[in-house]
Design a protein around this motif. Structure first.
Motif, PDB file in Angstrom:
ATOM      1  N   CYS A  14       0.868  -1.180   0.000  1.00  7.75           N
ATOM      2  CA  CYS A  14       0.000   0.000   0.000  1.00  7.75           C
ATOM      3  C   CYS A  14       0.901   1.225   0.000  1.00  7.75           C
ATOM      4  N   SER A  15       1.238   1.686  -1.194  1.00  3.02           N
ATOM      5  CA  SER A  15       2.176   2.805  -1.251  1.00  3.02           C
ATOM      6  C   SER A  15       1.930   3.588  -2.533  1.00  3.02           C
ATOM      7  N   ASN A  16       2.642   4.683  -2.688  1.00  2.00           N
ATOM      8  CA  ASN A  16       2.295   5.603  -3.775  1.00  2.00           C
ATOM      9  C   ASN A  16       2.795   5.162  -5.156  1.00  2.00           C
ATOM     10  N   TYR A  17       3.414   3.990  -5.266  1.00  2.00           N
ATOM     11  CA  TYR A  17       3.746   3.465  -6.598  1.00  2.00           C
ATOM     12  C   TYR A  17       2.576   2.634  -7.161  1.00  2.00           C
ATOM     13  N   VAL A  18       1.495   2.500  -6.371  1.00  2.00           N
ATOM     14  CA  VAL A  18       0.289   1.818  -6.865  1.00  2.00           C
ATOM     15  C   VAL A  18      -0.882   2.795  -6.793  1.00  2.00           C
ATOM     16  N   GLY A  19      -1.439   3.176  -7.940  1.00  2.00           N
ATOM     17  CA  GLY A  19      -2.699   3.928  -7.907  1.00  2.00           C
ATOM     18  C   GLY A  19      -2.591   5.403  -7.559  1.00  2.00           C
ATOM     19  N   GLY A  20      -1.454   6.025  -7.838  1.00  2.00           N
ATOM     20  CA  GLY A  20      -1.395   7.488  -7.709  1.00  2.00           C
ATOM     21  C   GLY A  20      -0.574   7.966  -6.529  1.00  2.00           C
ATOM     22  N   VAL A  21       0.094   9.104  -6.713  1.00  2.00           N
ATOM     23  CA  VAL A  21       1.001   9.619  -5.671  1.00  2.00           C
ATOM     24  C   VAL A  21       0.353  10.704  -4.807  1.00  2.00           C
ATOM     25  N   ALA A  22      -0.760  11.295  -5.249  1.00  2.00           N
ATOM     26  CA  ALA A  22      -1.327  12.431  -4.503  1.00  2.00           C
ATOM     27  C   ALA A  22      -1.835  11.968  -3.133  1.00  2.00           C
ATOM     28  N   LEU A  23      -1.794  12.878  -2.189  1.00  2.00           N
ATOM     29  CA  LEU A  23      -2.178  12.549  -0.813  1.00  2.00           C
ATOM     30  C   LEU A  23      -3.591  11.946  -0.761  1.00  2.00           C
ATOM     31  N   GLY A  24      -4.518  12.523  -1.541  1.00  2.00           N
ATOM     32  CA  GLY A  24      -5.892  11.999  -1.568  1.00  2.00           C
ATOM     33  C   GLY A  24      -5.913  10.538  -2.006  1.00  2.00           C
ATOM     34  N   ASP A  25      -5.078  10.200  -3.008  1.00  2.00           N
ATOM     35  CA  ASP A  25      -4.988   8.801  -3.464  1.00  2.00           C
ATOM     36  C   ASP A  25      -4.461   7.915  -2.335  1.00  2.00           C
ATOM     37  N   CYS A  26      -3.487   8.443  -1.583  1.00  2.00           N
ATOM     38  CA  CYS A  26      -2.894   7.648  -0.490  1.00  2.00           C
ATOM     39  C   CYS A  26      -3.961   7.331   0.564  1.00  2.00           C
ATOM     40  N   VAL A  27      -4.795   8.324   0.883  1.00  2.00           N
ATOM     41  CA  VAL A  27      -5.834   8.116   1.909  1.00  2.00           C
ATOM     42  C   VAL A  27      -6.857   7.094   1.399  1.00  2.00           C
ATOM     43  N   ARG A  28      -7.308   7.279   0.149  1.00  2.00           N
ATOM     44  CA  ARG A  28      -8.290   6.344  -0.432  1.00  2.00           C
ATOM     45  C   ARG A  28      -7.733   4.920  -0.440  1.00  2.00           C
ATOM     46  N   ARG A  29      -6.452   4.795  -0.859  1.00  2.00           N
ATOM     47  CA  ARG A  29      -5.819   3.474  -0.932  1.00  2.00           C
ATOM     48  C   ARG A  29      -5.746   2.831   0.458  1.00  2.00           C
ATOM     49  N   GLY A  30      -5.475   3.652   1.477  1.00  2.00           N
ATOM     50  CA  GLY A  30      -5.407   3.138   2.847  1.00  2.00           C
ATOM     51  C   GLY A  30      -6.722   2.487   3.253  1.00  2.00           C
ATOM     52  N   PHE A  31      -7.843   3.162   2.958  1.00  2.00           N
ATOM     53  CA  PHE A  31      -9.157   2.591   3.270  1.00  2.00           C
ATOM     54  C   PHE A  31      -9.388   1.309   2.481  1.00  2.00           C
ATOM     55  N   GLU A  32      -9.000   1.316   1.199  1.00  2.00           N
ATOM     56  CA  GLU A  32      -9.223   0.123   0.369  1.00  2.00           C
ATOM     57  C   GLU A  32      -8.419  -1.072   0.888  1.00  2.00           C
ATOM     58  N   ARG A  33      -7.170  -0.825   1.271  1.00  2.00           N
ATOM     59  CA  ARG A  33      -6.347  -1.928   1.798  1.00  2.00           C
ATOM     60  C   ARG A  33      -6.936  -2.448   3.099  1.00  2.00           C
ATOM     61  N   ALA A  34      -7.417  -1.528   3.945  1.00  2.00           N
ATOM     62  CA  ALA A  34      -8.028  -1.957   5.214  1.00  2.00           C
ATOM     63  C   ALA A  34      -9.200  -2.894   4.921  1.00  2.00           C
ATOM     64  N   GLN A  35      -9.958  -2.559   3.887  1.00  2.00           N
ATOM     65  CA  GLN A  35     -11.100  -3.401   3.494  1.00  2.00           C
ATOM     66  C   GLN A  35     -10.607  -4.777   3.050  1.00  2.00           C
ATOM     67  N   SER A  36      -9.509  -4.810   2.227  1.00  2.00           N
ATOM     68  CA  SER A  36      -8.976  -6.102   1.752  1.00  2.00           C
ATOM     69  C   SER A  36      -8.530  -6.954   2.934  1.00  2.00           C
TER      70      SER A  36
END
Ligand SMILES: Cc1cc2nc3c(=O)[nH]c(=O)nc-3n(C[C@H](O)[C@H](O)[C@H](O)COP(=O)(O)OP(=O)(O)OC[C@H]3O[C@@H](n4cnc5c(N)ncnc54)[C@H](O)[C@@H]3O)c2cc1C
Length: 283
Positions: A246-268
């Motif tokens: 779960c890091s910024n080399y997957v799915g975008g580097v912007a802070l908003g992308d990082c927050v969204r990705r964090g929630f998605e990983r938590a779901q996984s």
């Protein structure tokens, strides 16, 4: 507390006390961006471990991982059914080398050029005109080394005392890796020279230097072949159930992308653990 995830998918619940923003509108925190990690740290309380450096990951025959940390109190080991690696790719590559070499070699290939952020303050009397707006980006080929400047005190309140302008400039990047070899004074000199050509009146005095942060390996570049490498990583991770990146080399580097990705990983992770529990019940 559980992350705010709905049963069927991602659901981020907005705090009604936080003012709503329009799409594309910029927002920040009164005390600066550090308010966000400080608030998260306060929620996590003693579950947050600072200065715990992950040095090794092992897989057990119990379908768990052993994470070995170097900490201020000596070496600590944590056994877990899931691991979410949020480190930059080159660190994840080292940690995963013994477990899955093909994932490791794909991660190793991501490049992170150096970038410096330089925050300078000038008296308004040295600024050429009133700066109203977000800032300026400078196309390569203009003979100007600085990549761009955010007009910080024009954007947000309380970022400069009355009579002063704060400017946050970025310099370096994929076409200027040399920046990582300069010292702070040299970098300030480069930025001040560029600002003098764009935003300042002739003969502007030397600025107050508020911050010079140099990231030797700053932002991963989504170069040609990036998505093939991500596919290689995804395939390789199939042999490591419960391991997530779960890091910024997957799915975008912007802070908003990082927050969204964090929630998605938590779901996984939640789904993985729930499936594991129901599997063990059926055995
Ligand atoms: C100069 C610069 C300017 C930017 N400007 C913007 C912007 O204006 N707007 C925007 O939206 N985004 C911007 N970004 C991008 C955004 O800030 C990043 O993409 C985002 O912060 C990355 O978050 P992350 O959690 O994936 O990684 P990071 O914030 O890099 O976190 C990785 C963490 O892993 C830790 N770590 C590393 N190794 C280990 C280990 N072995 N054990 C334990 N921990 C370890 C590190 O200490 C670090 O805390 C900018 C980035 C940079 C560098």
């Amino acid at each position: 507390p559980q992350p705010p995830l709905g049963k069927g998918g991602l659901k981020i619940v907005a705090d009604p006390n936080v003012p709503a923003t329009k799409p594309g509108e910029l927002g920040s925190f009164k005390g600066g961006l550090k308010a966000l990690p400080l608030a998260i740290a306060a929620q996590l309380a003693d579950r947050l471990k600072l200065n715990w450096h992950l040095t090794r990951l092992d897989r057990t025959d119990r379908e768990t991982y052993i994470a070995v940390f170097s900490t201020p109190d000596g070496q600590q080991e944590v056994e877990a059914r899931t691991v979410v690696l949020t480190t930059p790719a080159y660190i994840a590559a080292e940690l995963l080398q013994p477990l899955q070499p093909s994932v490791s070699s794909a991660l190793q290939a991501f490049t992170y050029p150096a970038v410096a952020c330089v925050v300078l303050a000038y008296p308004l009397s040295d600024v050429n005109g009133k700066l109203v707006g977000f800032g300026n980006l400078i196309p390569r080929g203009q003979g100007i080394r600085t990549l761009g400047t955010i007009w910080t005190s024009s954007l947000f309140p309380n970022r400069a005392p009355a009579g002063w302008q704060t400017l946050s400039s970025y310099i370096g990047g994929a076409t200027d890796s040399e920046i990582g070899n300069l010292d702070a004074e040299q970098i300030v000199g480069e930025v001040h020279r560029d600002l003098s050509r764009i935003l300042l009146k002739p003969g502007a005095a030397q600025p107050k230097v508020l911050a010079v942060n140099v990231w030797k390996r700053a932002i991963p570049q989504y170069n040609l072949g990036h998505f093939d490498r991500l596919e290689q990583i995804e395939n390789g991770l199939k042999s490591l159930p419960g391991m997530y990146l779960c890091s910024n080399y997957v799915g975008g580097v912007a802070l908003g992308d990082c927050v969204r990705r964090g929630f998605e990983r938590a779901q996984s992770v939640r789904e993985y653990l729930q499936n594991q529990q129901s599997d063990s019940r059926s055995i």
